[in-house]
Write an enzyme that holds these catalytic residues in place. Structure first.
Site, PDB file in Angstrom:
ATOM      1  N   SER A  65     -65.050  -8.265  14.973  1.00 56.80           N
ATOM      2  CA  SER A  65     -63.717  -7.754  14.625  1.00 56.80           C
ATOM      3  C   SER A  65     -63.702  -7.390  13.151  1.00 56.80           C
ATOM      4  O   SER A  65     -63.879  -8.256  12.286  1.00 56.80           O
ATOM      5  CB  SER A  65     -62.654  -8.817  14.902  1.00 56.80           C
ATOM      6  OG  SER A  65     -61.461  -8.469  14.217  1.00 56.80           O
ATOM      7  N   HIS A  81     -64.687  -4.244  17.431  1.00 61.71           N
ATOM      8  CA  HIS A  81     -63.295  -4.569  17.758  1.00 61.71           C
ATOM      9  C   HIS A  81     -62.391  -4.173  16.590  1.00 61.71           C
ATOM     10  O   HIS A  81     -62.598  -4.610  15.453  1.00 61.71           O
ATOM     11  CB  HIS A  81     -63.205  -6.065  18.041  1.00 61.71           C
ATOM     12  CG  HIS A  81     -61.893  -6.541  18.565  1.00 61.71           C
ATOM     13  ND1 HIS A  81     -61.520  -6.421  19.889  1.00 61.71           N
ATOM     14  CD2 HIS A  81     -60.844  -7.136  17.946  1.00 61.71           C
ATOM     15  CE1 HIS A  81     -60.319  -6.937  20.072  1.00 61.71           C
ATOM     16  NE2 HIS A  81     -59.870  -7.380  18.897  1.00 61.71           N
ATOM     17  N   ASP A 118     -58.627  -4.162  15.250  1.00 61.44           N
ATOM     18  CA  ASP A 118     -57.319  -4.806  15.432  1.00 61.44           C
ATOM     19  C   ASP A 118     -56.227  -3.965  14.796  1.00 61.44           C
ATOM     20  O   ASP A 118     -56.159  -3.841  13.571  1.00 61.44           O
ATOM     21  CB  ASP A 118     -57.334  -6.206  14.807  1.00 61.44           C
ATOM     22  CG  ASP A 118     -58.080  -7.195  15.681  1.00 61.44           C
ATOM     23  OD1 ASP A 118     -57.767  -7.273  16.882  1.00 61.44           O
ATOM     24  OD2 ASP A 118     -58.988  -7.883  15.167  1.00 61.44           O
ATOM     25  N   MET A 135     -52.330  -3.557  14.122  1.00 59.99           N
ATOM     26  CA  MET A 135     -51.090  -4.361  14.080  1.00 59.99           C
ATOM     27  C   MET A 135     -49.971  -3.533  13.468  1.00 59.99           C
ATOM     28  O   MET A 135     -50.175  -2.850  12.468  1.00 59.99           O
ATOM     29  CB  MET A 135     -51.328  -5.613  13.229  1.00 59.99           C
ATOM     30  CG  MET A 135     -52.502  -6.447  13.694  1.00 59.99           C
ATOM     31  SD  MET A 135     -52.617  -7.976  12.768  1.00 59.99           S
ATOM     32  CE  MET A 135     -54.194  -8.597  13.385  1.00 59.99           C
ATOM     33  N   HIS A 186     -57.722  -2.932  19.848  1.00 61.76           N
ATOM     34  CA  HIS A 186     -56.768  -3.939  20.317  1.00 61.76           C
ATOM     35  C   HIS A 186     -55.413  -3.604  19.705  1.00 61.76           C
ATOM     36  O   HIS A 186     -55.207  -3.797  18.510  1.00 61.76           O
ATOM     37  CB  HIS A 186     -57.281  -5.320  19.883  1.00 61.76           C
ATOM     38  CG  HIS A 186     -56.373  -6.447  20.224  1.00 61.76           C
ATOM     39  ND1 HIS A 186     -56.572  -7.724  19.717  1.00 61.76           N
ATOM     40  CD2 HIS A 186     -55.278  -6.515  21.017  1.00 61.76           C
ATOM     41  CE1 HIS A 186     -55.617  -8.508  20.187  1.00 61.76           C
ATOM     42  NE2 HIS A 186     -54.820  -7.813  20.964  1.00 61.76           N
ATOM     43  N   MET A 241     -51.973  -4.325  18.969  1.00 66.15           N
ATOM     44  CA  MET A 241     -50.902  -5.321  18.850  1.00 66.15           C
ATOM     45  C   MET A 241     -49.677  -4.577  18.354  1.00 66.15           C
ATOM     46  O   MET A 241     -49.307  -4.602  17.182  1.00 66.15           O
ATOM     47  CB  MET A 241     -51.343  -6.434  17.893  1.00 66.15           C
ATOM     48  CG  MET A 241     -52.409  -7.344  18.507  1.00 66.15           C
ATOM     49  SD  MET A 241     -53.323  -8.287  17.301  1.00 66.15           S
ATOM     50  CE  MET A 241     -54.611  -7.113  16.915  1.00 66.15           C
ATOM     51  N   MET A 257     -56.179 -13.870  24.650  1.00 64.57           N
ATOM     52  CA  MET A 257     -56.038 -14.293  23.251  1.00 64.57           C
ATOM     53  C   MET A 257     -56.203 -15.815  23.159  1.00 64.57           C
ATOM     54  O   MET A 257     -55.558 -16.563  23.893  1.00 64.57           O
ATOM     55  CB  MET A 257     -54.657 -13.899  22.703  1.00 64.57           C
ATOM     56  CG  MET A 257     -54.439 -12.406  22.534  1.00 64.57           C
ATOM     57  SD  MET A 257     -55.679 -11.575  21.525  1.00 64.57           S
ATOM     58  CE  MET A 257     -55.536 -12.442  19.966  1.00 64.57           C
ATOM     59  N   ASP A 305     -60.639 -13.537  22.426  1.00 59.74           N
ATOM     60  CA  ASP A 305     -60.390 -13.073  21.060  1.00 59.74           C
ATOM     61  C   ASP A 305     -59.569 -14.101  20.294  1.00 59.74           C
ATOM     62  O   ASP A 305     -58.433 -14.389  20.663  1.00 59.74           O
ATOM     63  CB  ASP A 305     -59.628 -11.742  21.150  1.00 59.74           C
ATOM     64  CG  ASP A 305     -59.343 -11.117  19.791  1.00 59.74           C
ATOM     65  OD1 ASP A 305     -59.843 -11.619  18.772  1.00 59.74           O
ATOM     66  OD2 ASP A 305     -58.608 -10.107  19.772  1.00 59.74           O
TER      67      ASP A 305
HETATM   68  C1  DX5 Z   1     -56.040 -11.687  15.970  1.00 60.61           C
HETATM   69  C2  DX5 Z   1     -57.046 -10.612  16.282  1.00 60.61           C
HETATM   70  C3  DX5 Z   1     -58.429 -11.078  16.441  1.00 60.61           C
HETATM   71  C4  DX5 Z   1     -58.891 -11.958  15.299  1.00 60.61           C
HETATM   72  C5  DX5 Z   1     -60.345 -12.199  15.267  1.00 60.61           C
HETATM   73  O1  DX5 Z   1     -54.795 -11.132  15.921  1.00 60.61           O
HETATM   74  O2  DX5 Z   1     -56.706  -9.949  17.462  1.00 60.61           O
HETATM   75  O3  DX5 Z   1     -59.290 -10.007  16.725  1.00 60.61           O
HETATM   76  O4  DX5 Z   1     -58.502 -11.460  14.087  1.00 60.61           O
HETATM   77  O5  DX5 Z   1     -60.614 -12.888  14.092  1.00 60.61           O
HETATM   78  P1  DX5 Z   1     -61.146 -14.389  14.092  1.00 60.61           P
HETATM   79  O6  DX5 Z   1     -62.425 -14.382  14.823  1.00 60.61           O
HETATM   80  O7  DX5 Z   1     -61.267 -14.734  12.650  1.00 60.61           O
HETATM   81  O8  DX5 Z   1     -60.112 -15.251  14.796  1.00 60.61           O
HETATM   82 ZN    ZN Z   2     -58.210  -8.574  18.392  1.00 59.29          ZN
END
Ligand code: DX5
Ligand code: ZN
Length: 230
Positions: free
Chosen positions: A13, A37, A39, A41, A70, A72, A140, A178
């Site tokens: 990630s 990956h 992320d 947000m 991903h 969010m 999650m 994750d």
């Molecule tokens: C959390 C994310 C994950 C996370 C992974 O909101 O979706 O992908 O950041 O990071 P670690 O492995 O540090 O939990």
């Molecule tokens: Zn994620």
């Protein structure tokens, strides 16, 4: 090591990478990256802001990694075209945002791989009706929003439930886990049925990210071999 029946994937990630040197960070783990990956947000679905389609497009130009985005986001449907155009390979939308059937349909029409993500406090049964229509169930194991949190064991039961359901119904479903994943709990989640392991801080927070990713892979592979020998 013998051939595993289940294909395991390590998905670093980039949330924990140095965004000022993102290309170099991606390159540092490329040998151990099956999926990258990303992320995304929106500051609404989760209390944090990260990146969006322009950064996905920049990564796409930089490398040919499979980009596992991903989302969010409260309104992922408004951005699916933009992620597809930016070069995303797959997106995961959260079951909590609703409108799931229409979102899955839209992802398919755009040629995206389809994931459905489920938060720690959401019952896994919320995903049940969609398991035959998606490629990946993203379980999650932390509350989404931030890297570096502690793994929540509630994910194990959900993974096992989904793996059992998929096996009984002969579904072609991969289970991705994750949040807080490291070499020790990768084995536990693999034994429960996960095959895609997202790790941010346990990879990019280490002095040798590739070695850290390789360690997670070894640990998951050993667990899978043990399961297959049972
Ligand atoms: C959390 C994310 C994950 C996370 C992974 O909101 O979706 O992908 O950041 O990071 P670690 O492995 O540090 O939990
Ligand atoms: Zn994620």
């Amino acid at each position: 090591m013998g051939a595993l029946r289940r294909q395991l994937r390590i998905a670093p990630s980039i949330l924990s990478a140095d965004f000022a040197c993102l290309g170099a960070a991606i390159d540092s783990v490329s040998q151990e990256t099956d999926w990258l990956h990303v992320d995304v947000m929106d500051g609404h679905f989760v209390p944090n802001l990260t990146i969006g389609p322009p950064v996905v497009a920049a990564i796409r130009k930089h490398c040919d990694a499979y980009l596992d985005c991903h989302l969010m986001m409260t309104n992922p449907g408004q951005y699916l075209e933009a992620f597809a155009a930016a070069g995303a390979n797959s997106v995961s939308v959260h079951v909590e945002v609703g409108d799931t059937a229409a979102l899955i349909d839209k992802c398919r029409r755009l040629g995206l791989g389809v994931g459905l993500a489920v938060n720690p406090e959401t019952p896994i049964e919320a995903c049940e009706d969609f398991l035959g229509q998606i490629d990946v169930l993203l379980v999650m194991s932390v509350h989404p929003g931030f890297g570096g949190q502690k793994f929540m064991p509630v994910a194990l039961d959900k993974i096992a439930w989904a793996a059992g359901h998929a096996a009984r119904s002969s579904l072609d479903l991969s289970i991705e886990v994750d949040g807080g994943i490291d070499a020790s709990n990768a084995a536990l989640t693999c034994a429960a049925g996960a095959s895609i392991f997202v790790a941010g801080s346990a990879i990019f927070g280490r002095p040798d990210p590739a070695a850290a990713a390789a360690e997670i892979r070894r640990s998951a592979e050993l667990a899978a071999l043990r399961e297959e020998a049972r």
